[in-house]
Design an enzyme around this catalytic site. Structure first.
Site, short mmCIF file in Angstrom:
data_model
loop_
_atom_site.label_atom_id
_atom_site.label_comp_id
_atom_site.label_asym_id
_atom_site.label_seq_id
_atom_site.Cartn_x
_atom_site.Cartn_y
_atom_site.Cartn_z
N LYS A 163 0.84 -1.20 0.00
CA LYS A 163 0.00 0.00 0.00
C LYS A 163 0.87 1.26 0.00
CE LYS A 163 -3.61 2.17 2.80
NZ LYS A 163 -4.55 2.00 3.90
N GLU B 6 10.50 -4.79 4.51
CA GLU B 6 10.57 -6.19 4.09
C GLU B 6 10.27 -6.33 2.60
OE1 GLU B 6 8.99 -5.02 6.71
OE2 GLU B 6 9.03 -6.40 8.41
N GLY C 154 -4.99 -2.30 5.15
CA GLY C 154 -4.21 -3.45 4.67
C GLY C 154 -4.92 -4.78 4.90
N ARG C 155 -5.42 -4.98 6.12
CA ARG C 155 -6.04 -6.28 6.44
C ARG C 155 -7.45 -6.40 5.87
NH1 ARG C 155 -5.05 -2.96 10.43
NH2 ARG C 155 -6.65 -2.21 11.85
N GLU D 40 -5.27 -7.36 14.91
CA GLU D 40 -4.76 -6.03 14.56
C GLU D 40 -5.89 -5.01 14.64
OE1 GLU D 40 -1.46 -5.97 11.58
OE2 GLU D 40 -2.72 -4.46 10.64
N HIS E 79 -6.10 -34.16 16.78
CA HIS E 79 -5.03 -35.06 17.22
C HIS E 79 -3.93 -34.30 17.93
CE1 HIS E 79 -6.78 -38.48 15.02
NE2 HIS E 79 -7.28 -37.48 14.31
N LYS F 237 7.69 -0.85 12.40
CA LYS F 237 8.31 -0.43 11.14
C LYS F 237 9.49 0.52 11.39
CE LYS F 237 4.40 -1.21 8.06
NZ LYS F 237 3.50 -0.73 7.02
C1 G6Q Z 1 -2.61 -4.04 7.86
C2 G6Q Z 1 -1.39 -3.47 8.39
C3 G6Q Z 1 -0.14 -4.14 7.91
C4 G6Q Z 1 0.26 -3.78 6.47
C5 G6Q Z 1 1.68 -4.23 6.22
C6 G6Q Z 1 2.14 -3.96 4.81
O1 G6Q Z 1 -3.74 -3.66 8.12
O2 G6Q Z 1 -1.37 -2.11 8.19
O3 G6Q Z 1 -0.17 -5.53 8.02
O4 G6Q Z 1 -0.62 -4.38 5.57
O5 G6Q Z 1 2.53 -3.61 7.14
O6 G6Q Z 1 2.06 -2.61 4.48
P1 G6Q Z 1 2.23 -2.13 3.02
O7 G6Q Z 1 1.12 -2.71 2.20
O8 G6Q Z 1 2.17 -0.63 3.04
O9 G6Q Z 1 3.55 -2.64 2.52
#
Ligand code: G6Q
Length: 550
Positions: free
Chosen positions: A213, A219, A275-276, A361, A392, A512
């Protein structure tokens, strides 16, 4: 209750909470055996249906009165108005000053929703159309790699919300995926993730979808850079190869261009998609390439089915509302700390991990929208594994341990792989587990089996362990959308009750920033300047590295 100091300006407690507390005093210890015996119809009555899902909540420690009081709590929290505020694009993500409009991502073509002067539904369909034509051209072989090779491998690079949804959806819908192609998902900055994902892949046939986003996530950018080097190494350093092997999904066109991806190959979304909550936005591009635009559209229709159900159905028959309220009931009145999600469907093996982010989250918060400490416990810990595997291993604790763990059992009447009697065995296990958890096995029953007296206490099952059973016909793209939206809206319902912002994630933002300070200390370019534990650990890493280098 959370630790730490209490705010002195705590808000007035809701009247419904006092009523629920008194009710809990009355029925909190009632046994499901008795509740069923006194009310033989509850197995049919305490159910709800909508958008292709059937919810049986009769094996919960509730009565009609409980549901009435919980619904009263939702009404007192003005849930209906909050739902409308979300659907209409009001800036309900208060701490980030943003609208929360994942529901707009699945509104049908032709619908319209004007937010800040823009028709967001029209914009959504514009991107969906671009995604569809891209997905088709990759699937049909019209989109070729730098050397003219057909693309047969797709690697999604992203993390958190830009990984868990696509990775879960790919696994969940594998049955519908293009089997001549390979799909892999890389998230961890640990190079092992990328290295293993690239093993056996030919760069000339591989497409990377960099999903971020912000396009600023450490990462993802680290993995994307390494992937670019891997590609360029095989293309003799020809930068032109990047345009054919890298596309981006992001809200940040500037940073995408900076990375070297042609903005023409960028699929956008908007700051009002968390994001989620983004697997049905352009973040789902890998899903669309895997299952095709038509199936993706079906998935969106499933999300929309549940959105409509959530928005229009009476609260006491509303699946996400009931699911959310039952969560509040156990969390705040029984002190239950966790919820187990147990899909009896192998394709849903990543679903619990996906839900972990969605639920924890979103509702792992301790400050209300008014900026004061919450007065009750909030978000539970979600976890789980597909059945029957979990039976199990950890089910033992759910059956006979000392911790109360409400469970969500998810089952499908038909298998996508109908082979022999597998599906009957699977469903029989699901039903048997919910029954055993609810009713247990009494001393008298154990003794009647002729059990040796010294073993009797070990073989008693207390029962009274609550569960929901969620049934659908089969796991189609449409039902996957419905199921995800069920939990999205259950999370929202809880957030409204708890008066928290379910759409920010300051805890993630902190992570971050933190590592960047340690990085130069690790390499020795800066001296460690932390607490004695962190300093000593840094020293130890540095010395162990020196030893292994020698
Ligand atoms: C989701 C969070 C988090 C995010 C990641 C990746 O709701 O904000 O999990 O999706 O940190 O972020 P970017 O899409 O900006 O790389």
């Amino acid at each position: 209750m959370p630790d730490g100091p209490r705010s002195t300006s705590a808000p007035q407690e809701r009247a419904a909470l006092a009523a629920l507390r008194a009710h809990h005093e009355e029925i909190g210890t009632a046994h499901l055996r008795d509740l069923f015996a006194e009310d033989p119809d509850r197995g049919r009555r305490l159910t709800a249906e909508g958008a292709g899902l059937y919810l049986d909540y009769s094996k919960h420690r509730v009565t009609d009165t409980t549901i009435r009081l919980l619904v009263g709590l939702a009404e007192e929290a003005d849930l209906r108005a909050r739902v409308e505020a979300m659907f209409n694009g009001e800036k309900i993500n208060a701490t980030e000053g943003r609208s929360v409009l994942h529901t707009a991502l699945r509104r049908p073509r032709g619908d319209s929703l004007i937010v800040d002067g823009v028709d967001v539904v029209a914009e959504v369909h514009e991107v969906l159309d671009r995604m569809a034509s891209f997905a088709r051209s990759v699937r049909e072989g019209a989109w070729r790699g730098h050397t003219g090779q057909r693309i047969v491998n797709v690697v999604n690079i992203g993390i958190g919300g830009s990984d868990l949804g696509p990775a879960m959806a790919y696994e969940a819908l594998k049955h519908f995926s293009e089997r001549s192609m390979t799909f892999r998902f890389v998230s961890n900055v640990d190079a092992t993730d990328l290295t293993e994902a690239l093993l056996g892949l030919d760069p000339s046939e591989t497409l990377f979808i960099v999903s971020s986003k912000t396009f600023g996530t450490l990462e993802t950018l680290t993995n994307a850079r390494t992937a670019r080097e891997w590609l360029l190494a095989s293309a003799g350093g020809d930068q032109a190869a990047v345009a054919k092997h890298f596309v981006a999904v992001s809200t940040n066109a500037e940073k995408v261009a900076e990375f070297g991806i042609d903005p023409a190959n960028m699929f956008g979304f908007w700051d009002w998609v968390g994001g989620r909550y983004s697997m049905d936005s352009a973040i789902g591009l890998s899903t669309m390439v895997a299952i095709g635009p038509e199936r993706f559209e079906e998935m969106l229709a499933g999300f929309h089915d549940m959105d409509t159900h959530f928005r229009e159905t009476a609260l006491d028959r509303n699946l996400p509302v009931l699911t959310g309220l039952l969560g509040v009931w156990y969390r705040d009145f029984f002190g239950a700390q966790t919820v187990a999600v147990l899909p009896y469907e192998q394709y849903l093996k990543r679903f619990p991990a996906y839900l972990q982010q969605l639920t924890m989250e979103s509702n792992g918060k301790r400050t209300t929208l008014a900026g004061v400490e919450v007065q009750q416990d909030t978000g539970a810990i979600y976890w789980g594994e597909p059945g029957t595997n979990g039976q199990h291993s950890f089910y033992q604790l759910i059956h006979q341990g000392t911790t109360l763990i409400p469970c969500d059992f998810i089952g499908f009447c038909r298998s996508l792989n109908p082979v022999g009697d597998h599906q009957d065995l699977l469903i029989a296990n699901l039903l048997a587990q919910t029954e055993a958890l609810a009713f247990g096995k009494t001393r008298a029953e154990v003794e009647a089996e002729g059990t040796a007296p010294e073993l009797v206490p070990h073989r008693i099952f207390p029962g009274n362990r609550p569960s929901s059973t969620i049934l659908a016909r089969e796991l189609s793209p449409r039902i996957l959308g419905t199921l995800v939206a069920l939990y999205e809206h259950a999370v929202f319902t809880q957030g409204v009750i708890w008066e928290i912002d379910s759409f920010d994630q300051w805890g993630v933002e902190l992570g971050k920033a933190l590592a960047l300070r340690i990085l130069p200390e690790l390499s020795g370019d800066a001296e460690p300047a932390h607490d004695s534990s962190t300093n000593a650990l840094l020293e130890r890493v540095r010395s162990m590295r020196r030893e292994t280098a020698e």
